[in-house]
Design an enzyme around this catalytic site. Structure first.
Site, PDB file in Angstrom:
ATOM      1  N   HIS A   7      -0.201 -11.993   0.766  1.00 55.09           N
ATOM      2  CA  HIS A   7      -1.211 -11.130   0.129  1.00 55.09           C
ATOM      3  C   HIS A   7      -1.879 -11.820  -1.066  1.00 55.09           C
ATOM      4  O   HIS A   7      -3.089 -11.720  -1.262  1.00 55.09           O
ATOM      5  CB  HIS A   7      -0.512  -9.841  -0.318  1.00 55.09           C
ATOM      6  CG  HIS A   7      -1.405  -8.648  -0.388  1.00 55.09           C
ATOM      7  ND1 HIS A   7      -0.942  -7.373  -0.185  1.00 55.09           N
ATOM      8  CD2 HIS A   7      -2.721  -8.509  -0.653  1.00 55.09           C
ATOM      9  CE1 HIS A   7      -1.942  -6.511  -0.324  1.00 55.09           C
ATOM     10  NE2 HIS A   7      -3.027  -7.182  -0.604  1.00 55.09           N
ATOM     11  N   PRO A  64     -15.567  -4.619   2.890  1.00 52.83           N
ATOM     12  CA  PRO A  64     -16.921  -4.995   3.333  1.00 52.83           C
ATOM     13  C   PRO A  64     -17.993  -3.987   2.913  1.00 52.83           C
ATOM     14  O   PRO A  64     -19.174  -4.307   2.951  1.00 52.83           O
ATOM     15  CB  PRO A  64     -16.789  -5.054   4.861  1.00 52.83           C
ATOM     16  CG  PRO A  64     -15.681  -4.103   5.178  1.00 52.83           C
ATOM     17  CD  PRO A  64     -14.703  -4.245   4.037  1.00 52.83           C
ATOM     18  N   LEU A  65     -17.551  -2.777   2.522  1.00 56.23           N
ATOM     19  CA  LEU A  65     -18.498  -1.770   2.027  1.00 56.23           C
ATOM     20  C   LEU A  65     -18.524  -1.759   0.502  1.00 56.23           C
ATOM     21  O   LEU A  65     -18.957  -0.779  -0.112  1.00 56.23           O
ATOM     22  CB  LEU A  65     -18.116  -0.384   2.564  1.00 56.23           C
ATOM     23  CG  LEU A  65     -18.052  -0.268   4.090  1.00 56.23           C
ATOM     24  CD1 LEU A  65     -17.497   1.095   4.511  1.00 56.23           C
ATOM     25  CD2 LEU A  65     -19.437  -0.494   4.707  1.00 56.23           C
ATOM     26  N   GLY A  66     -18.044  -2.843  -0.102  1.00 50.39           N
ATOM     27  CA  GLY A  66     -18.022  -2.894  -1.565  1.00 50.39           C
ATOM     28  C   GLY A  66     -17.192  -1.768  -2.157  1.00 50.39           C
ATOM     29  O   GLY A  66     -17.600  -1.130  -3.128  1.00 50.39           O
ATOM     30  N   ARG A  67     -16.026  -1.530  -1.529  1.00 48.42           N
ATOM     31  CA  ARG A  67     -15.113  -0.444  -1.962  1.00 48.42           C
ATOM     32  C   ARG A  67     -15.838   0.897  -1.952  1.00 48.42           C
ATOM     33  O   ARG A  67     -15.580   1.771  -2.772  1.00 48.42           O
ATOM     34  CB  ARG A  67     -14.518  -0.750  -3.342  1.00 48.42           C
ATOM     35  CG  ARG A  67     -13.734  -2.068  -3.362  1.00 48.42           C
ATOM     36  CD  ARG A  67     -13.098  -2.330  -4.697  1.00 48.42           C
ATOM     37  NE  ARG A  67     -12.382  -3.615  -4.704  1.00 48.42           N
ATOM     38  CZ  ARG A  67     -11.130  -3.797  -4.285  1.00 48.42           C
ATOM     39  NH1 ARG A  67     -10.441  -2.785  -3.820  1.00 48.42           N
ATOM     40  NH2 ARG A  67     -10.568  -4.993  -4.354  1.00 48.42           N
ATOM     41  N   GLY A  68     -16.759   1.049  -1.011  1.00 48.46           N
ATOM     42  CA  GLY A  68     -17.491   2.311  -0.848  1.00 48.46           C
ATOM     43  C   GLY A  68     -18.821   2.327  -1.569  1.00 48.46           C
ATOM     44  O   GLY A  68     -19.697   3.125  -1.238  1.00 48.46           O
ATOM     45  N   TYR A  95       0.861  -1.193   0.000  1.00 54.01           N
ATOM     46  CA  TYR A  95       0.000   0.000   0.000  1.00 54.01           C
ATOM     47  C   TYR A  95       0.893   1.238   0.000  1.00 54.01           C
ATOM     48  O   TYR A  95       1.418   1.658   1.019  1.00 54.01           O
ATOM     49  CB  TYR A  95      -0.938   0.020   1.201  1.00 54.01           C
ATOM     50  CG  TYR A  95      -1.922  -1.131   1.261  1.00 54.01           C
ATOM     51  CD1 TYR A  95      -2.235  -1.894   0.127  1.00 54.01           C
ATOM     52  CD2 TYR A  95      -2.552  -1.467   2.450  1.00 54.01           C
ATOM     53  CE1 TYR A  95      -3.141  -2.942   0.189  1.00 54.01           C
ATOM     54  CE2 TYR A  95      -3.454  -2.517   2.525  1.00 54.01           C
ATOM     55  CZ  TYR A  95      -3.738  -3.250   1.393  1.00 54.01           C
ATOM     56  OH  TYR A  95      -4.638  -4.299   1.461  1.00 54.01           O
TER      57      TYR A  95
HETATM   58  N1  LIG Z   1      -6.239  -8.468   0.914  1.00 54.24           N
HETATM   59  C1  LIG Z   1      -6.537  -7.734  -0.123  1.00 54.24           C
HETATM   60  O1  LIG Z   1      -6.234  -8.071  -1.265  1.00 54.24           O
HETATM   61  C2  LIG Z   1      -7.265  -6.439   0.100  1.00 54.24           C
HETATM   62  C3  LIG Z   1      -7.854  -5.752  -0.992  1.00 54.24           C
HETATM   63  C4  LIG Z   1      -8.534  -4.572  -0.747  1.00 54.24           C
HETATM   64  C5  LIG Z   1      -8.644  -4.073   0.549  1.00 54.24           C
HETATM   65  N2  LIG Z   1      -8.046  -4.733   1.592  1.00 54.24           N
HETATM   66  C6  LIG Z   1      -8.122  -4.228   2.979  1.00 54.24           C
HETATM   67  O2  LIG Z   1      -9.483  -4.043   3.329  1.00 54.24           O
HETATM   68  C7  LIG Z   1      -9.697  -2.720   3.781  1.00 54.24           C
HETATM   69  C8  LIG Z   1     -11.089  -2.253   3.444  1.00 54.24           C
HETATM   70  O3  LIG Z   1     -11.374  -2.400   2.071  1.00 54.24           O
HETATM   71  P1  LIG Z   1     -11.557  -1.179   1.069  1.00 54.24           P
HETATM   72  O4  LIG Z   1     -10.969   0.038   1.664  1.00 54.24           O
HETATM   73  O5  LIG Z   1     -11.096  -1.678  -0.242  1.00 54.24           O
HETATM   74  O6  LIG Z   1     -13.134  -1.024   0.901  1.00 54.24           O
HETATM   75  P2  LIG Z   1     -14.377  -0.744   1.851  1.00 54.24           P
HETATM   76  O7  LIG Z   1     -14.004  -0.822   3.259  1.00 54.24           O
HETATM   77  O8  LIG Z   1     -15.438  -1.609   1.331  1.00 54.24           O
HETATM   78  O9  LIG Z   1     -14.747   0.775   1.432  1.00 54.24           O
HETATM   79  C9  LIG Z   1     -13.842   1.819   1.610  1.00 54.24           C
HETATM   80  C10 LIG Z   1     -14.335   3.001   0.826  1.00 54.24           C
HETATM   81  O10 LIG Z   1     -15.583   3.435   1.348  1.00 54.24           O
HETATM   82  C11 LIG Z   1     -15.535   4.790   1.777  1.00 54.24           C
HETATM   83  N3  LIG Z   1     -16.294   4.821   3.048  1.00 54.24           N
HETATM   84  C12 LIG Z   1     -15.949   4.232   4.202  1.00 54.24           C
HETATM   85  N4  LIG Z   1     -16.919   4.428   5.134  1.00 54.24           N
HETATM   86  C13 LIG Z   1     -17.881   5.148   4.525  1.00 54.24           C
HETATM   87  C14 LIG Z   1     -19.133   5.664   4.965  1.00 54.24           C
HETATM   88  N5  LIG Z   1     -19.567   5.447   6.194  1.00 54.24           N
HETATM   89  N6  LIG Z   1     -19.874   6.375   4.082  1.00 54.24           N
HETATM   90  C15 LIG Z   1     -19.442   6.580   2.811  1.00 54.24           C
HETATM   91  N7  LIG Z   1     -18.270   6.114   2.335  1.00 54.24           N
HETATM   92  C16 LIG Z   1     -17.496   5.406   3.203  1.00 54.24           C
HETATM   93  C17 LIG Z   1     -14.074   5.111   1.935  1.00 54.24           C
HETATM   94  O11 LIG Z   1     -13.804   6.462   1.635  1.00 54.24           O
HETATM   95  P3  LIG Z   1     -12.972   7.413   2.653  1.00 54.24           P
HETATM   96  O12 LIG Z   1     -11.706   6.688   2.987  1.00 54.24           O
HETATM   97  O13 LIG Z   1     -12.743   8.630   1.848  1.00 54.24           O
HETATM   98  O14 LIG Z   1     -13.875   7.588   3.823  1.00 54.24           O
HETATM   99  C18 LIG Z   1     -13.421   4.203   0.887  1.00 54.24           C
HETATM  100  O15 LIG Z   1     -13.442   4.818  -0.374  1.00 54.24           O
HETATM  101  C19 LIG Z   1      -8.579  -1.913   3.087  1.00 54.24           C
HETATM  102  O16 LIG Z   1      -8.330  -0.701   3.757  1.00 54.24           O
HETATM  103  C20 LIG Z   1      -7.427  -2.879   3.159  1.00 54.24           C
HETATM  104  O17 LIG Z   1      -6.809  -2.806   4.434  1.00 54.24           O
HETATM  105  C21 LIG Z   1      -7.377  -5.912   1.369  1.00 54.24           C
END
Ligand SMILES: NC(=O)c1ccc[n+]([C@@H]2O[C@H](COP(=O)([O-])OP(=O)(O)OC[C@H]3O[C@@H](n4cnc5c(N)ncnc54)[C@H](OP(=O)(O)O)[C@@H]3O)[C@@H](O)[C@H]2O)c1
Length: 323
Positions: free
Chosen positions: A124, A204-208, A56
């Site tokens: 990873h 878990p938030l479907g990437r937002g 990252y």
């Molecule tokens: N192992 C893997 O291959 C892998 C791949 C992807 C992710 N991950 C891990 O999983 C974590 C979470 O996944 P993710 O970040 O991809 O997706 P996510 O948690 O599904 O969604 C994150 C996105 O949602 C937005 N968001 C968060 N809370 C919100 C709310 N209450 N209202 C509106 N928008 C909101 C964030 O924007 P803001 O930040 O601007 O609030 C960000 O753009 C990552 O940080 C990473 O540590 C692992």
């Protein structure tokens, strides 16, 4: 915050994904002060599981997390990841699960995180050219040396999980899981439950998308990862808005937000599951953590479980997944 166990690792059941603070999503790296405030607020609200990876940034997200946690290291569970940077080569991206790469990678992560141990060290992505037994053999040595407490696998297939577990017990598997990514339910989750391994749903938030905050890609930065993600493209995105509308309907019923509903649905899937929603903003962190107190009714859970399948693959290139 309620706690659960990932194998023998105790964690607050809602973690914090730190990736977007430094990489892949709009605004990454633009406000580290707010990102650090978010990490501190998370600790105050009972979050213990903090998720990062060497790739990252690369590297800068581990440095940011290390800086934010420096005074309170012993209160948290640090999870980071290796295996997608070629430390034996030129340091670019690529898959390397060799014992030598593991040993080089862990030293860098320990240094950047400012700690003497990593609580949960994930591979990873699986390396098709290195037997998992070699990778896990190296990880078991790191456990014996106290450099890591436990290890995990990200996006591994059930057979790989079994082979790894036979060499040294796996603490947790991390895979994408949410209302629009249900595929782990078929084989991964039953395998983990049979073996007593924890499950960490990422994105878990479907990437937002499931929060309803992204109804088109126009608002995203030009280099935002999601612009090239099939689920956010054209007709797929339009079709997927029906999923968001279903989540919004339940949110309206409970007087909550779609993000809270998406997380409460995941939490209801078992007490061996610790999602890691990502945000770099204090207000959204507070909103997301409040999902810990939400119990959806059976009717609401059923309605959510029957939302339409997502249109579009999870990644533009699915090859490195489920190996
Ligand atoms: N192992 C893997 O291959 C892998 C791949 C992807 C992710 N991950 C891990 O999983 C974590 C979470 O996944 P993710 O970040 O991809 O997706 P996510 O948690 O599904 O969604 C994150 C996105 O949602 C937005 N968001 C968060 N809370 C919100 C709310 N209450 N209202 C509106 N928008 C909101 C964030 O924007 P803001 O930040 O601007 O609030 C960000 O753009 C990552 O940080 C990473 O540590 C692992």
């Amino acid at each position: 915050m309620k706690h659960i166990s990932l194998a023998s690792l105790d964690v607050g059941r809602i973690g914090l994904g730190c990736m977007g603070m430094s990489a892949f999503y709009s605004g990454a790296g633009t406000d580290d002060a707010e990102s650090i405030r978010t990490i501190h607020r998370a600790m105050d609200l009972g979050v213990t599981l903090f998720d990062t990876a060497e790739m990252y940034g690369p590297y800068i997200n581990e440095e940011l997390l290390g800086k934010a946690l420096a005074e309170r290291r012993d209160e948290v569970v640090i999870a980071t990841k290796f295996g997608t940077i070629l430390h034996r080569g030129d340091g670019t991206r690529g898959l390397d699960g060799s014992a030598e790469n593991v040993r080089i990678a862990v030293e860098g992560s320990l240094k950047r995180l400012g700690t003497d141990r990593i609580d949960l060290y994930y591979q990873h992505r699986m390396d098709p050219d290195t037997p998992i037994e070699e990778t896990v053999g190296a990880l078991a040595e790191l456990v014996n040396e106290g450099k890591i407490i436990g290890y995990g696998l990200s996006e591994a297939a059930p057979d790989t999980i079994r082979r790894a577990h036979a060499v040294h017990p796996v603490t947790a598997v991390q895979t994408e899981y949410s209302l629009w990514s249900r595929d782990p339910e078929a084989e991964i989750l039953p395998t983990l439950r049979e073996l007593g391994i924890g499950f960490v749903p990422y994105s878990p938030l479907g990437r937002g998308f499931l929060t309803g905050a992204i109804r088109s890609v126009d608002s995203l930065d030009a280099d935002d990862f999601r612009r090239a993600n099939p689920r956010f493209e054209g007709d797929n995105l339009e079709a997927n808005l029906a999923i968001v509308d279903s989540v919004q309907a339940v949110a309206d019923e409970i007087g909550g937000t779609p993000a809270q509903v998406a997380l409460a649905w995941i939490l209801a899937q078992g007490d061996d599951i610790a999602p890691i929603p990502g945000t770099k903003r204090v207000a959204r962190l507070e909103e997301n953590v409040a999902a810990d107190a939400i119990d959806l009714t059976d009717a609401q859970l059923d309605a959510l479980s029957s939302v339409p399948s997502a249109a579009g693959d999870r990644y533009a290139d699915m090859t490195p997944l489920n190996r």
